[in-house]
Scaffold this active site. Structure first.
Site, PDB file in Angstrom:
ATOM      1  N   CYS A   1      37.851  44.589  36.530  1.00 33.88           N
ATOM      2  CA  CYS A   1      39.151  44.952  37.093  1.00 33.88           C
ATOM      3  C   CYS A   1      39.821  46.083  36.322  1.00 33.88           C
ATOM      4  O   CYS A   1      40.088  45.966  35.127  1.00 33.88           O
ATOM      5  CB  CYS A   1      40.096  43.746  37.113  1.00 33.88           C
ATOM      6  SG  CYS A   1      41.706  44.130  37.866  1.00 33.88           S
TER       7      CYS A   1
ATOM      8  N   ARG B   1      44.228  45.672  35.231  1.00 35.32           N
ATOM      9  CA  ARG B   1      44.655  44.584  34.366  1.00 35.32           C
ATOM     10  C   ARG B   1      45.922  44.853  33.543  1.00 35.32           C
ATOM     11  O   ARG B   1      46.433  43.943  32.901  1.00 35.32           O
ATOM     12  CB  ARG B   1      43.513  44.184  33.429  1.00 35.32           C
ATOM     13  CG  ARG B   1      42.375  43.453  34.114  1.00 35.32           C
ATOM     14  CD  ARG B   1      41.288  43.079  33.125  1.00 35.32           C
ATOM     15  NE  ARG B   1      40.313  44.158  32.957  1.00 35.32           N
ATOM     16  CZ  ARG B   1      39.372  44.151  32.000  1.00 35.32           C
ATOM     17  NH1 ARG B   1      39.327  43.182  31.107  1.00 35.32           N
ATOM     18  NH2 ARG B   1      38.507  45.125  31.934  1.00 35.32           N
TER      19      ARG B   1
ATOM     20  N   TRP C   1      47.367  44.953  44.822  1.00 41.64           N
ATOM     21  CA  TRP C   1      47.439  46.016  45.812  1.00 41.64           C
ATOM     22  C   TRP C   1      46.122  46.786  45.759  1.00 41.64           C
ATOM     23  O   TRP C   1      45.310  46.595  44.853  1.00 41.64           O
ATOM     24  CB  TRP C   1      48.639  46.955  45.570  1.00 41.64           C
ATOM     25  CG  TRP C   1      48.787  47.457  44.169  1.00 41.64           C
ATOM     26  CD1 TRP C   1      48.095  48.475  43.574  1.00 41.64           C
ATOM     27  CD2 TRP C   1      49.689  46.934  43.182  1.00 41.64           C
ATOM     28  NE1 TRP C   1      48.502  48.619  42.281  1.00 41.64           N
ATOM     29  CE2 TRP C   1      49.491  47.701  42.016  1.00 41.64           C
ATOM     30  CE3 TRP C   1      50.648  45.904  43.173  1.00 41.64           C
ATOM     31  CZ2 TRP C   1      50.201  47.476  40.843  1.00 41.64           C
ATOM     32  CZ3 TRP C   1      51.351  45.683  41.996  1.00 41.64           C
ATOM     33  CH2 TRP C   1      51.135  46.452  40.858  1.00 41.64           C
TER      34      TRP C   1
ATOM     35  N   GLU D   1      38.958  52.229  47.338  1.00 49.98           N
ATOM     36  CA  GLU D   1      38.309  51.037  47.909  1.00 49.98           C
ATOM     37  C   GLU D   1      38.212  51.167  49.432  1.00 49.98           C
ATOM     38  O   GLU D   1      37.215  50.798  50.050  1.00 49.98           O
ATOM     39  CB  GLU D   1      39.092  49.778  47.571  1.00 49.98           C
ATOM     40  CG  GLU D   1      39.226  49.461  46.087  1.00 49.98           C
ATOM     41  CD  GLU D   1      39.998  48.190  45.880  1.00 49.98           C
ATOM     42  OE1 GLU D   1      39.416  47.106  46.054  1.00 49.98           O
ATOM     43  OE2 GLU D   1      41.188  48.282  45.538  1.00 49.98           O
TER      44      GLU D   1
HETATM   45  C1  HEM Z   1      47.619  44.703  40.994  1.00 50.65           C
HETATM   46  C2  HEM Z   1      46.747  45.597  41.443  1.00 50.65           C
HETATM   47  C3  HEM Z   1      45.251  45.517  41.239  1.00 50.65           C
HETATM   48  C4  HEM Z   1      44.420  46.573  41.415  1.00 50.65           C
HETATM   49  C5  HEM Z   1      44.806  47.996  41.817  1.00 50.65           C
HETATM   50  C6  HEM Z   1      43.081  46.098  41.157  1.00 50.65           C
HETATM   51  C7  HEM Z   1      41.955  46.891  41.300  1.00 50.65           C
HETATM   52  C8  HEM Z   1      40.673  46.393  41.305  1.00 50.65           C
HETATM   53  C9  HEM Z   1      39.513  47.128  41.784  1.00 50.65           C
HETATM   54  C10 HEM Z   1      39.531  48.544  42.355  1.00 50.65           C
HETATM   55  C11 HEM Z   1      38.434  46.330  41.619  1.00 50.65           C
HETATM   56  C12 HEM Z   1      36.983  46.655  41.999  1.00 50.65           C
HETATM   57  C13 HEM Z   1      36.793  46.097  43.416  1.00 50.65           C
HETATM   58  C14 HEM Z   1      35.518  46.609  44.092  1.00 50.65           C
HETATM   59  O1  HEM Z   1      34.967  47.602  43.579  1.00 50.65           O
HETATM   60  O2  HEM Z   1      35.136  46.022  45.110  1.00 50.65           O
HETATM   61  C15 HEM Z   1      38.905  45.090  41.042  1.00 50.65           C
HETATM   62  C16 HEM Z   1      38.085  44.028  40.713  1.00 50.65           C
HETATM   63  C17 HEM Z   1      38.555  42.792  40.339  1.00 50.65           C
HETATM   64  N1  HEM Z   1      39.882  42.425  40.182  1.00 50.65           N
HETATM   65 FE1  HEM Z   1      41.492  43.651  40.205  1.00 50.65          FE
HETATM   66  N2  HEM Z   1      43.103  44.776  40.799  1.00 50.65           N
HETATM   67  C18 HEM Z   1      44.421  44.370  40.855  1.00 50.65           C
HETATM   68  C19 HEM Z   1      44.888  43.078  40.653  1.00 50.65           C
HETATM   69  C20 HEM Z   1      44.060  41.979  40.414  1.00 50.65           C
HETATM   70  C21 HEM Z   1      44.538  40.608  40.360  1.00 50.65           C
HETATM   71  C22 HEM Z   1      45.984  40.171  40.604  1.00 50.65           C
HETATM   72  C23 HEM Z   1      43.459  39.833  40.070  1.00 50.65           C
HETATM   73  C24 HEM Z   1      43.372  38.331  39.893  1.00 50.65           C
HETATM   74  C25 HEM Z   1      44.406  37.561  39.563  1.00 50.65           C
HETATM   75  C26 HEM Z   1      42.306  40.722  39.956  1.00 50.65           C
HETATM   76  C27 HEM Z   1      41.020  40.295  39.667  1.00 50.65           C
HETATM   77  C28 HEM Z   1      39.890  41.095  39.859  1.00 50.65           C
HETATM   78  C29 HEM Z   1      38.527  40.590  39.785  1.00 50.65           C
HETATM   79  C30 HEM Z   1      38.104  39.149  39.444  1.00 50.65           C
HETATM   80  C31 HEM Z   1      37.683  41.652  40.086  1.00 50.65           C
HETATM   81  C32 HEM Z   1      36.131  41.640  40.157  1.00 50.65           C
HETATM   82  C33 HEM Z   1      35.742  41.192  41.568  1.00 50.65           C
HETATM   83  C34 HEM Z   1      34.241  40.984  41.748  1.00 50.65           C
HETATM   84  O3  HEM Z   1      33.544  40.766  40.709  1.00 50.65           O
HETATM   85  O4  HEM Z   1      33.764  41.020  42.928  1.00 50.65           O
HETATM   86  N3  HEM Z   1      42.709  42.019  40.157  1.00 50.65           N
HETATM   87  N4  HEM Z   1      40.276  45.151  40.846  1.00 50.65           N
HETATM   88  N1  LIG Z   2      42.494  45.813  44.870  1.00 48.48           N
HETATM   89  C1  LIG Z   2      41.681  44.753  44.861  1.00 48.48           C
HETATM   90  N2  LIG Z   2      40.385  44.943  44.983  1.00 48.48           N
HETATM   91  C2  LIG Z   2      39.405  43.994  44.848  1.00 48.48           C
HETATM   92  C3  LIG Z   2      39.415  43.090  43.785  1.00 48.48           C
HETATM   93  C4  LIG Z   2      38.389  42.142  43.683  1.00 48.48           C
HETATM   94  C5  LIG Z   2      37.339  42.115  44.619  1.00 48.48           C
HETATM   95  C6  LIG Z   2      37.369  43.021  45.665  1.00 48.48           C
HETATM   96  C7  LIG Z   2      36.306  42.972  46.699  1.00 48.48           C
HETATM   97  O1  LIG Z   2      35.052  42.923  46.076  1.00 48.48           O
HETATM   98  C8  LIG Z   2      34.021  42.856  47.022  1.00 48.48           C
HETATM   99  C9  LIG Z   2      32.750  42.452  46.348  1.00 48.48           C
HETATM  100  C10 LIG Z   2      32.141  43.744  45.876  1.00 48.48           C
HETATM  101  N3  LIG Z   2      32.936  44.803  46.466  1.00 48.48           N
HETATM  102  C11 LIG Z   2      33.760  44.218  47.544  1.00 48.48           C
HETATM  103  C12 LIG Z   2      38.360  43.959  45.792  1.00 48.48           C
HETATM  104  C13 LIG Z   2      42.214  43.399  44.732  1.00 48.48           C
HETATM  105  C14 LIG Z   2      41.975  42.289  45.488  1.00 48.48           C
HETATM  106  C15 LIG Z   2      42.677  41.148  45.026  1.00 48.48           C
HETATM  107  C16 LIG Z   2      43.431  41.405  43.924  1.00 48.48           C
HETATM  108  S1  LIG Z   2      43.310  43.022  43.505  1.00 48.48           S
END
Ligand code: HEM
Ligand SMILES: N/C(=N/c1cccc(CO[C@@H]2CCNC2)c1)c1cccs1
Length: 355
Positions: free
Chosen positions: A63, A66, A230, A235
């Site tokens: 993420c 964070r 958000w 994405e």
């Molecule tokens: C507040 C704005 C946030 C932004 C802009 C953001 C952005 C992102 C992005 C761009 C990814 C990669 C997703 C992908 O490539 O498919 C990601 C992954 C992730 N985010 Fe964040 N995030 C945010 C908030 C959060 C929150 C609130 C949580 C959980 C409480 C979170 C937990 C995660 C997790 C667990 C992943 C990995 C998902 C996976 O392994 O498939 N994020 N985030």
């Molecule tokens: N912006 C985000 N993006 C993502 C965060 C976590 C996971 C994903 C979707 O992941 C899928 C699995 C691999 N790519 C698509 C998107 C958030 C979703 C919920 C909180 S922040």
């Protein structure tokens, strides 16, 4: 003889009491170990649950968002026992977190264990249909759309049909809950400089609600704990609408903007990609929906690293996911390396309940 759950519980409780400078740890640890010995598990207090959910976000190696880990709203729905109660709680989550477009990072936590399951990967997502020789809608949703049709759902057969919630409790078959339309905010995609872009009739939903990951805190697993933040623009613009195995819209974007696709070396794909991503950021901002560009998000991630270092904590990360899918080398993340060690509490991938 302390078992594995006890060790993980004690480790989390120590973190909870120490990081928040609270006393009373000894008594709480004794009570929890007693509960584990007599009942095989223990229950988190509301404060422990909230802190654990925020820590899990702080520990999410993939993420980039964070920096704001302390600002997570945690909704405790551990008392919900029926499919209807779960659906109503999810509707409340969607409405609260969307907040008219000013998105509030939120998680709703249901009872520990795997008896309650949400079959959707995201609460709001578009259906995918296999037409004659081509796919309509989101190819990522083909399997769940089939399950919904088997359960009696009839989709409109378009590119942007929002799927119903699919919720199961225990061994009962899953139930379908269409999301009330007024709860679903979407953004119509327009281009800042070229009005022809609107002719593509592209849109996307405002808020990503991830509903297929397992939250683990102090050895306890919450299989149903949907969370949202958000979007980062790439994405939508560099993956969901651009991947040739998703909506695959770059050729149409090039065509409508008069970009010749004659030669790869013209970098028409890259040019179309930039314009599509500019349209995504412009449209969300114009329509008052929170979104962050990948350059700003990368700078915020650097601030997160600074804060953690100042707090004396190691930062763990997964470089392969932290770099944005567009212009990655234009961010500092690309030129750094990260320890991809998995720390708990955390969010983990979980296989869908229909596997
Ligand atoms: C507040 C704005 C946030 C932004 C802009 C953001 C952005 C992102 C992005 C761009 C990814 C990669 C997703 C992908 O490539 O498919 C990601 C992954 C992730 N985010 Fe964040 N995030 C945010 C908030 C959060 C929150 C609130 C949580 C959980 C409480 C979170 C937990 C995660 C997790 C667990 C992943 C990995 C998902 C996976 O392994 O498939 N994020 N985030
Ligand atoms: N912006 C985000 N993006 C993502 C965060 C976590 C996971 C994903 C979707 O992941 C899928 C699995 C691999 N790519 C698509 C998107 C958030 C979703 C919920 C909180 S922040």
């Amino acid at each position: 003889m302390a078992n594995r759950l006890e060790d993980e519980a004690v480790e989390f409780l120590s973190l909870f009491y120490e990081e928040r400078c609270l006393d009373g740890k000894e008594a709480r640890v004794r009570d929890v170990c007693e509960a584990i010995r007599t009942g095989g598990t223990y229950e988190h207090t509301a404060e422990e649950l909230a802190f654990g959910a925020r820590l899990a976000w702080r520990n999410s190696n993939r993420c980039i968002g964070r920096l704001f880990w302390e600002r997570l709203t945690v909704i405790d729905e551990r008392e919900a026992r029926t499919e209807e109660a779960v659906a109503q709680a999810l509707f409340r989550h969607i409405e609260y977190a969307t907040n008219g477009g000013k998105v509030i990072p939120t998680i709703t936590v249901f009872k520990q264990g795997a008896s309650i399951r949400i079959w959707n990967a995201q609460l709001v997502r578009y259906a995918g249909y296999r037409g004659d020789g081509r796919i309509i809608g989101d190819p990522a949703s083909l399997e769940l759309t089939d399950i919904c049709k088997q359960l009696g759902w009839v989709g409109a057969g378009g590119d942007f049909d929002v799927l119903p919630l699919v919720i199961s409790v225990g061994a009962r078959p899953p139930q379908l809950f269409p999301i009330p339309e007024h709860l679903i905010k979407e953004v119509a995609l327009v281009h800042p400089d070229n009005e022809a872009f609107a002719r593509l009739n592209l849109k996307w939903y405002a808020v990503p609600f991830i509903s297929n990951m397992r939250l683990e805190i102090g050895g306890i697993s919450y299989y149903t704990a949907p969370f949202n933040g958000w979007y980062m623009g790439t994405e939508i613009g560099a993956r969901n609408l651009a991947d040739d195995f998703r909506y695959n819209r770059l050729p149409e974007v090039a065509a409508v903007l008069g970009i010749s696709m004659e030669r790869e070396a013209s970098l028409w794909r890259d040019q179309a990609l930039v314009e599509l991503n500019r349209a995504v950021l412009y449209s969300y901002q114009e329509q008052g929906v929170s979104i962050v560009d990948h350059h700003t998000a990368a700078k915020q991630f650097q601030r997160f690293i600074g804060n953690e270092t100042e707090a004396g904590r190691d930062v763990t990360g997964d470089w392969t996911w932290l770099i944005p899918p567009m212009s990655p080398a234009q961010t500092d993340i690309f030129h750094q390396s990260f320890d991809n060690r998995i720390v708990s509490p955390n969010y983990f991938h979980e296989k869908p309940p229909y596997c």
